[in-house]
Write a protein that holds these residues in place. Structure first.
Motif, PDB file in Angstrom:
ATOM      1  N   GLY A 139      18.981  10.699 -14.603  1.00 26.78           N
ATOM      2  CA  GLY A 139      19.063   9.396 -15.341  1.00 26.78           C
ATOM      3  C   GLY A 139      20.406   8.981 -15.789  1.00 26.78           C
TER       4      GLY A 139
ATOM      5  N   LYS B  28      12.887   7.297 -15.784  1.00 22.26           N
ATOM      6  CA  LYS B  28      14.065   7.018 -15.810  1.00 22.26           C
ATOM      7  C   LYS B  28      14.498   6.622 -14.316  1.00 22.26           C
ATOM      8  CE  LYS B  28      16.189   9.461 -19.624  1.00 22.26           C
ATOM      9  NZ  LYS B  28      16.964  10.808 -19.939  1.00 22.26           N
TER      10      LYS B  28
ATOM     11  N   GLN C 280      13.412   5.215 -23.401  1.00 19.13           N
ATOM     12  CA  GLN C 280      13.172   4.883 -22.194  1.00 19.13           C
ATOM     13  C   GLN C 280      11.736   3.987 -22.135  1.00 19.13           C
ATOM     14  OE1 GLN C 280      14.631   5.263 -19.238  1.00 19.13           O
ATOM     15  NE2 GLN C 280      12.982   4.237 -18.062  1.00 19.13           N
TER      16      GLN C 280
END
Ligand SMILES: [Zn+2]
Length: 1177
Positions: free
Chosen positions: A105, A714, A773
């Motif tokens: 991510g 992600k 997220q």
């Protein structure tokens, strides 16, 4: 197994939310409404308005309206066997090491730098940075221009929007005439103020029900000449309404209290028990006989009563004092005392047998947090000591006369009935400031005329003290219970979606409040003054409109944001993370395949269900298919990811055994569109149960599972939800590994709070990453032993997710409940990446928040996901003086991503009155909301304070609330009288229910996990849910009218009210019981259970047999109706009178003493009275 499509034809959102009362109301939105949105919004608008969205295909907040007919079913099992080898091949060669590098991510900032809509600085209404806004996905709830104003005669469904001004005025006036809210303290209150029934309809029970003045519910402990005997004196001693205040009187009438009502007084439909002081017929034999043990079968436990109660609880002869009552003081020798001293023998003394383990009456028990030990009468500071004879002077034989008749104290059932009768027939029109809405138990229709519906916001008081000093003096908490995405019944209109194009919503330059009905346009409409901060802002040119002679914009009724309490704005790219419009969210199903999960058949059940359930993912409006992508993971000590890309012939498995540093081994093919990958997914779901059928692996990991889901989202650059199905304490070596630290010996010690705290901070940090997220975690737990809900639930809780627990899960008895919960959870409306801020007008501000969310600063409530059931309670404090003229305003703004990936703002506005007289505060309170707040406050308190301290604080606060009323608002009277404000007359009974709830006063049969679970659930409950959770609904089934659609009338939660010859239903939102008396007529038993005698009824039943007779149909219909009103499916438990399970049932008879030491209602009321007197003296 067969997947039953019929069972959940109930619409996903059709489940009425608990807030809606209509007991008779079947599931809202029960019918698919494919065309509804179109017709719904086509009408009311008048002429194209700049900024309004052009007509688009009708869409609504019906992303999924029930299970649509399943299109083009694919045979899921057709070729499994032939293709299996391929699959197994990849299973055996997991590319663990050769997998792509961790999708850590890194490319995605985890913060939300782009979140600026709540910012104070640079968000402007100007030109957006990107032209991308032009390509927004279609909206739902389009606000259609070009239609005519709604005539007044328009059906309620599509409401008033667009009414000509005159019509609206008319309605407002009408409401004002209804006297719901008094706006000034000096005006004489109209009859029927508050919840009180109209003067013309005096309540039956006379003494404690609302009277015309609606202000007080006084009752006393016989301040006048005491009746000589119960039978002579009490029933006839007082006329039903002695000293009834006139409508303009605000002084309470001192009705001698604690006396039975007139003989005609029955509670509810049943006249049982007799209203006079005559001996009651025996009803229930009481507790089990000596030697009887209570070993509740684990599998049939209700939700949160999961572990088998230790036999010692119930077995053996009953120790402890026989009935409660004052232990210490010798029997009274004088005529009845005012107030609490009247407790001598327990209210139901003669009726009940000895009770096991009952604490004594309140003064001597720790029930209220008072010191254990014998009561100390001298401790009482009795201002009435002169007229009050000493207890020990009363001869024992006079004791019976001091019994407090339970019919003579405020009855929740009566209050609910009165409100339903008085306020259920008229729509609740929100045009008037500070109106107290009908109770949550009343079925009513809301018409939005400028304030948010009570389905979205309820307040503890609709009239706020002007000063902080007044607020402190009263101790009434000022709080709002907000359910931003609440489901509405079909006859009410969903919030309109307003599109202001590239410039976005119009906002105040200073405080950033959104345009709303309370903004004041000035200078011919060129500028507006903010109703929250008074700052003057230029009206953007595209938004300019002329004012009429009253200063109102001429487009007032054409714009939702000028005339309605609730509406939505389409958000511009400025409101999106990283200044990019979001992708549609994803759902990831993560299934524990360890030994326990396989053995119970759970894995197979989940896989079978998902095959059909995936066709019903939330959709927006009339979109043909859901935009949500799905992914699958299974796990035990290691994780298995599946590639279900549509081009594959078979799914591929990739195993990640390095759980210490979780990564997602595949990007392409993990999250897929259900329709495109249908065959591969079906094949996978067929194979999972076979693949792990022979597993011996008993250990599981947990945190890496969440990490895996987080990393996958992600990598896909989207928000989403993880559905985790988990069975055991994660003891395998991995991050977030836990140990069994359950220790019930900590109960009632200073360390008890540790049972509610997570055992490691690891999960808090993980939760923070998930929220960043937009990764919401829903947790389905199937424990056979302690699995540390307090720790496992942290991520769920902080991401706005839901937690479900099925202890001792057994396929036969628990699958209905689990599958119904799962279906609803998957289908319900949810917003992702949500941020909520509550703005207030000058003088008050939001200071505290309760619910399932995460906060990184002091103002913004962040939720990775917020669904239609979740509620946030917000507390307000003064930071300046308020004015009666301007009142107080709230604006709740929720920014979220819809299930189709559209970024939106939902705005709810509410205006409240402000008062300089305490009486106005007490007249406009709502006890149900107050209890919601107090329960959440207390349930958070147990994290940091000993439970006893928390209970004491609750009692103290409520005593102060009532004492302040008594001191400042009630007329002078003997301190021996307990005088309660009309709107708060149920505060003692409800507070007692909170105090004796499992979190604050656990019974021995309640597990540590149960308590943590309940604590989390209650924290997100709305007012209707806490209401029925703390004071369950009890209905007589044998008294139900089989020819009517109505539910039978409710009765009070006391064993006293049960007849051995009847069958009852009790529900609290989590459990549902059917209790069968031993003397029930054989015909009822035959018709309901299909057996010929009481002894043949099996209490292992989890559903009632489907029998073709009116009684069976009626009862099953009642149960279906109730199930549909609740956000969780309730397991049915059959309880036979005198059976071992009856103890479980009695736990919910909350007006009685509880085995865990909780006080009876009557005892508690007396205790409160004592506390109040101490405060006043
Ligand atoms: Zn402002």
């Amino acid at each position: 197994m067969s997947v039953n499509q019929q069972a959940h034809t109930g619409p996903p959102y059709g489940q009425p939310q608990p807030g809606y009362q209509g007991y008779q109301q079947p599931a809202y939105g029960g019918q698919p409404l494919p065309g509804a949105p179109q017709s719904q919004y086509g009408g009311p608008y008048n002429g194209p308005m700049p900024g309004y969205q052009q007509p688009v295909p009708p869409q609504g907040y019906f992303p999924s309206l029930g299970f649509p007919s399943k299109g083009s079913p694919v045979s899921l099992n057709s070729d499994t066997s032939s293709l299996a080898p391929n699959f197994i091949g990849s299973l055996r060669a997991p590319p663990t090491s050769g997998a792509p590098p961790p999708a850590s991510g890194a490319s995605l900032p985890s913060g939300h730098p782009g979140y600026n809509q709540f910012g104070h600085g640079d968000v402007q209404n100007g030109i957006p940075a990107s032209a991308a806004s032009m390509q927004r996905p279609p909206t739902s709830q389009p606000f259609l221009p070009g239609s005519a104003p709604t005539p007044v005669s328009q059906p309620a469904t599509f409401q008033q929007y667009g009414h000509p001004p005159a019509s609206v005025q008319q309605l407002s006036n009408h409401m004002a005439g209804m006297t719901i809210a008094s706006t000034t303290a000096s005006a004489p209150p109209p009859a029927g103020l508050g919840y009180g029934p109209p003067t013309s309809a005096p309540p039956v029970s006379g003494i404690f029900t609302a009277t015309g003045s609606g202000l007080y519910t006084p009752y006393t402990a016989s301040p006048g000449p005491p009746p000589t005997t119960v039978s002579q004196g009490l029933p006839l001693a007082q006329p039903p309404f002695p000293g009834q205040p006139t409508p303009t009187q605000r002084l309470p009438t001192q009705v001698p209290g604690f006396a039975p009502p007139p003989p005609s007084t029955g509670i509810g439909p049943s006249s049982y028990p007799p209203a006079t002081g005559a001996p009651r017929p025996p009803t229930m034999p009481g507790p089990p006989l000596p030697g009887q043990t209570l070993a509740g079968p684990p599998a049939s436990q209700p939700n949160h009563v999961s572990s088998p109660p230790p036999p010692s609880t119930m077995s053996g002869p009953h120790p402890g004092p026989p009935m409660g009552g004052l232990h210490g003081p010798p029997p009274p020798t004088h005529p009845p005392q005012p107030g609490y001293q009247m407790q001598q023998n327990g209210p139901f003394g003669q009726v009940r047998g000895p009770q096991p383990n009952y604490g004594g009456a309140y003064p001597g028990t720790p029930n209220y947090g008072t010191q254990p030990g014998p009561p100390a009468p001298q401790k009482r500071l009795d201002p009435d000591s002169i007229p009050s004879p000493q207890l020990n002077e009363l001869p024992p034989q006079q004791k019976p006369r001091h019994r407090i008749d339970p019919d003579a104290i405020p009855s929740p059932i009566q209050v609910i009935e009165d409100d339903r009768n008085n306020r259920g027939s008229e729509p609740f029109v929100t045009g008037v400031r500070g109106q107290v809405p009908p109770l949550v138990t009343t079925n009513f229709v809301v018409k939005d005329q400028g304030n948010a519906s009570p389905r979205y916001i309820r307040c503890t008081s609709y009239n706020i003290p002007c000063t902080s000093d007044m607020a402190k003096q009263s101790q009434v908490p000022l709080a709002a219970v907000i359910k931003p995405l609440a489901t509405l019944p079909p006859e009410e209109t969903l919030p309109y979606l307003v599109d202001h194009g590239e410039s976005g919503p119009v906002r105040c330059n200073r405080c950033k409040a959104y345009m709303c009905p309370f903004m004041q346009f000035i200078e011919g409409g060129r500028r507006f003054q903010c109703c929250f901060c008074s700052c003057v802002t230029e009206v953007p040119p595209h938004y300019f409109q002329h004012l009429d002679h009253t200063g109102k914009r001429v487009d007032f009724y054409d714009r939702p944001e000028l005339s309605l309490g609730s509406y939505e704005f389409l958000a511009t790219v400025d409101y999106c993370k990283n200044n990019k419009f979001p992708s549609p969210p994803a759902f990831i199903f993560m299934i524990d395949v360890s030994y326990n999960a396989m053995k119970s058949g759970l894995v197979k059940l989940i896989c079978e269900e998902l095959k059909s359930l995936l066709d019903y993912l939330p959709r927006e409006g009339n979109m043909e298919e859901s935009a949500i992508r799905v992914g699958f993971v299974t796990y035990n000590k290691v994780l298995h990811f599946y590639n279900v890309k549509s081009s594959l012939a078979q799914p591929q498995m990739m195993v990640v055994s390095d759980v210490a540093d979780m990564f997602v081994p595949l990007l392409d093919g993990f999250l897929v569109n259900v329709n495109e990958s249908r065959t591969v997914i079906a094949s996978l779901l067929d194979q999972i149960p076979e693949m792990f059928a022979d597993t011996r692996e008993t250990e599981t990991v947990f945190a890496p599972v969440i990490q895996a889901g987080l990393e996958a989202l992600k990598a896909a650059e989207c928000a989403g939800k993880l559905f985790i199905f988990h069975t055991s304490l994660p003891i395998a070596e991995a991050p977030g590994k836990l140990k069994n630290r359950d220790d019930k010996k900590l109960i009632n010690t200073d360390k008890e709070k540790t049972l509610f705290q997570p055992q490691t901070s690891f999960y808090n940090n993980l939760a923070k990453d998930c929220v960043a997220q937009g990764c919401c975690v829903d947790l389905f737990l199937f424990p056979n032993q302690y699995l540390d809900v307090a720790t496992l639930g942290v991520v769920t809780y902080q991401t706005g997710g839901s937690i479900y627990k099925y202890a001792y899960f057994q396929l036969e008895t628990d699958q209905d409940r689990f599958l119904n919960d799962l279906r609803r959870d998957v289908q319900k409306e949810v917003g992702f990446d949500a941020v909520m801020r509550v703005r207030t007008s000058t003088g008050i501000r939001a200071t505290d928040f309760f619910g399932a969310f995460y906060m990184s600063n002091t103002t913004d409530v962040e939720m990775a996901g917020l669904d239609c059931d979740k509620t946030i309670t917000v507390e307000f404090k003064h930071d300046d003086k308020l004015s009666e003229d301007s009142g107080a305003l709230l604006q709740c703004a929720l920014l979220y991503t819809s299930c189709a990936g559209q970024r939106r703002l939902r705005i709810h506005n509410l205006s409240l009155n402000c008062c300089t007289q305490l009486a106005d505060l007490y007249r406009n309170c709502e006890t149900d909301t107050l209890i919601n707040y107090l329960a959440k406050y207390a349930y958070r308190g147990v994290l940091s304070s000993p439970v006893k301290t928390v209970r004491d604080a609750l009692i103290n606060q409520c005593a102060q609330i009532l004492a302040c009323y008594r001191k400042n608002c009630a007329s002078p009277s003997s301190a021996g009288q307990l005088i309660l404000p009309e709107c708060m007359k149920l505060l003692p009974v409800y507070l007692n229910c909170v105090l004796k709830s499992d979190v604050l006063q656990p019974g021995l049969e309640v597990t540590t996990d149960d308590r943590a679970y309940i604590r989390q659930l209650v924290t997100s409950m709305d007012v209707a849910e806490t209401n029925v959770f703390f004071y369950p609904r009890l209905l007589s089934l044998t008294k139900a009218d089989v020819d009517s659609d109505a539910l039978p009338a409710a009765i009070r939660n006391s064993e006293e009210r049960l007849s051995r010859g009847d069958i009852y239903l009790l529900e609290n939102g989590l459990n549902i019981f059917v209790w069968v008396g031993v003397n029930v007529q054989q015909s009822f038993i035959q018709n309901l259970f299909g057996v010929s005698s009481f002894s043949q009824i099996s209490n292992a039943l989890s559903t009632l047999p489907v029998l073709e007779n009116p009684f069976s149909k009626k009862v099953r219909s009642i149960i279906d109706t109730i199930q549909a009103q609740r956000s969780r499916y309730m397991k049915l438990i059959i309880v036979k009178q005198e059976d071992k399970l009856e103890m479980l049932f009695k736990h919910f008879l909350v007006e009685d003493k509880s085995l865990s030491g909780g006080a009876s209602y009557v005892d508690f009321l007396c205790h409160m009275h004592k506390e109040i007197r101490q405060l006043l003296s």
